[in-house]
Motif scaffolding. Sequence first.
Motif, PDB file in Angstrom:
ATOM      1  N   ASP A  17       2.212  -2.881  -4.518  1.00  0.00           N
ATOM      2  CA  ASP A  17       1.598  -3.249  -5.882  1.00  0.00           C
ATOM      3  C   ASP A  17       2.183  -2.219  -6.802  1.00  0.00           C
ATOM      4  O   ASP A  17       1.681  -1.235  -7.051  1.00  0.00           O
ATOM      5  CB  ASP A  17       0.231  -2.970  -5.823  1.00  0.00           C
TER       6      ASP A  17
ATOM      7  N   ASN B 140       0.051  -0.479  -9.589  1.00  0.00           N
ATOM      8  CA  ASN B 140      -1.118   0.109  -9.050  1.00  0.00           C
ATOM      9  C   ASN B 140      -1.248   1.784  -9.403  1.00  0.00           C
ATOM     10  O   ASN B 140      -0.600   2.688  -8.895  1.00  0.00           O
ATOM     11  CB  ASN B 140      -1.367   0.142  -7.611  1.00  0.00           C
TER      12      ASN B 140
ATOM     13  N   ALA C  97      -9.494   1.615  -5.460  1.00  0.00           N
ATOM     14  CA  ALA C  97      -8.100   1.253  -5.540  1.00  0.00           C
ATOM     15  C   ALA C  97      -7.878  -0.180  -6.437  1.00  0.00           C
ATOM     16  O   ALA C  97      -7.026  -1.049  -5.779  1.00  0.00           O
ATOM     17  CB  ALA C  97      -7.336   1.190  -4.274  1.00  0.00           C
ATOM     18  N   GLY C  98      -9.162  -0.508  -7.027  1.00  0.00           N
ATOM     19  CA  GLY C  98      -8.914  -1.863  -7.518  1.00  0.00           C
ATOM     20  C   GLY C  98      -9.682  -2.834  -6.755  1.00  0.00           C
ATOM     21  O   GLY C  98      -9.649  -3.959  -7.064  1.00  0.00           O
TER      22      GLY C  98
END
Length: 678
Positions: A155, A158, A553-554
Amino acid sequence: MDFAAMNMRLCLAVVLVGGFAGLASGGALKAEDAASGTTVATPPTSEAEIAAQVERVRTAGDFRNVEVAEEWEDFESENENLIGSVPRKATNFEKAIAKAKALSGAVDPKAVKAARAKVPEADDVAAYRGLALREAAAGNPDAAFCYLVYAHEADPKNADVLSDLAGALAMLGYANEALAILDELAKRGAVITPPMGLSSEDVLEYTRGYALLRLGEQAEARKKLETVRDRQPLLSEAPKLLSLLDAHEDKDPRKNFLLGVWRGRAKVAVAADVDAKKPEPDAFTEDEERENDIVAIDVRSWLDLGKGKVGVLPNVPYAANAKQANGLVKKFEELDESEEKNHTAILQKRNAIKPRKYVHTDTSLDETWGYRMETLVRAMDYRDPKLRALNQRMFDVDREIKKAWDAIKKERDDRADAAIKALYKSNPNAGPREIGEAMRPAYDAALGQSRGLIQKLDKAVRDRFAEWHLLVTALGGEVGDAKWREYIRGSIEAERTAAFLMVIHRVDRHARMGAVPFLEMEPTSGPGSKEEQGMGNCDGNQSVGISVNSLGAGEVLPFDLGVEATCEGLSLEAGVSVLPGLQISGEIGVDKKGGYSVFVGPKIDATVKGTGVAIKQGFTVSGSRGKGVTDFGAKIETKASVSVGAVSRSTKIGDQSMSFLPAPRGGPPVDLVPIGTK
């Protein structure tokens, strides 16, 4: 371990699943790659397992003993080349990411690849970051760095992973690349999501301060680190870095280093075994004569003094003349005998309570909370700096009295002898009454000279007891166990009686300075009555909690998860939203007596003028270890709360319940079958 390695753990732990702002401890399962000789961790099987690998944040109630002088020497020695260790050079975000990938490729052993293949889902960012945390905790920064690169590849946008990489690059000596990534995050307006109440600003500014320090840009580094130090005590690495900078700039590093000893912000005080006649020991000076002096956290930093009460001792009359002194001496003799017996009775009654000191498990022997608090009561005069100063004041005044007393007494006796000689010259047949009257002016004068000294000591004793009582009654308010509360109450009353006896002895000494033989006694009022003042209560309706709905972390959880603590116990609650403001909630609680309760039902949340209100109704089951289920029924509970971020402080304002168990009809109580048995 040097500070760079510690910083690696910090940068990872503050943003990774289950992490916290500080050092992590081991416990990970390890696998050895025979070809490379690199030790790596197998992947965690759950978020709980990841969280189990790290120590909890040390709070203001931390009772550790710390050898500060030795810690400072080791810390300074291991990091003497940290400041300015990296030369400044131009780079950018793309080059920084390329450098990170190149570093990862250079240290990517077979064992790491094998561990990567075990990640439950392909390119799972949370799992990679969890593995990185475990590797950092195990002291394997290279492997941890590889997992961070994998997480970034999974990601690239991120922000949490980029923050991780910036911290890791700075630790490995690539401070320029770290700043390039931090600049890119700032350019994007990115906000990271660290746990434990840390803000995005806290972590990013700390990482930038660390990188700037490695580049030798001391003024900018100091500005960033001081901002973090003053705003966020949990990041105790910030003041520790500042202590290095202080020493580097020939400044006194002690203040900043001490702020970094505990994550709970507190002044440092001496715990025990300290000579009361000497000043507070310097935590940074090694003195063989004071090697047992211990540095400990200030109890005021975590006590709720609102639960305490300032101690009050009864008033005691002072003799104004010799005739009053004659009367008071007899009263003080009777009072002293009475209070000595009272003191002995209080101690005997307290010592007969015998509350539980230890909790035995299969693997450990732990002190109970009540025992720990009572031990603190006994050590309070040493643990608290203000009390140490007040005790010292008593010693100083007592020494002053000893120096002056004999001189006052000698002057009194000389004047009385001269008066008696003069009396016999004028009246050779003078009787006892005339002799007493002749002596009286000298004794009245001695009463006046000594009164100020005794009153000074009287005040010192009262001041010390007032402060001691405030602290220990507040401490009693942190104890929920009934036996330990009664034991501590006995300790308080024994100390009240001991302090009162100290006052009585000193004022009696003053009266004896003026008591004249051959004179009648003048009636005087006696001392005031001594009354118990009580102590703070353990209020189970007051609680502090923390709630989350993501892994930082989302990764959003399918439910809200909260932990709530009172002085009586702990509860864990999970809730699933079904409509705005409506949840189906399940809560399980345990208390310090081994009891448990389960509460399941719908919960309504609303906010009224900044105050959260939650109403929950449903079914409840309660019981205890060894007895199984002892009650079940229905309950409606209402709470009001005020929140700051994920942390809330709540008060239970309503609690109605109905038991489905029939009332006992005599004989043995109803014994339900424990849950999980046939």
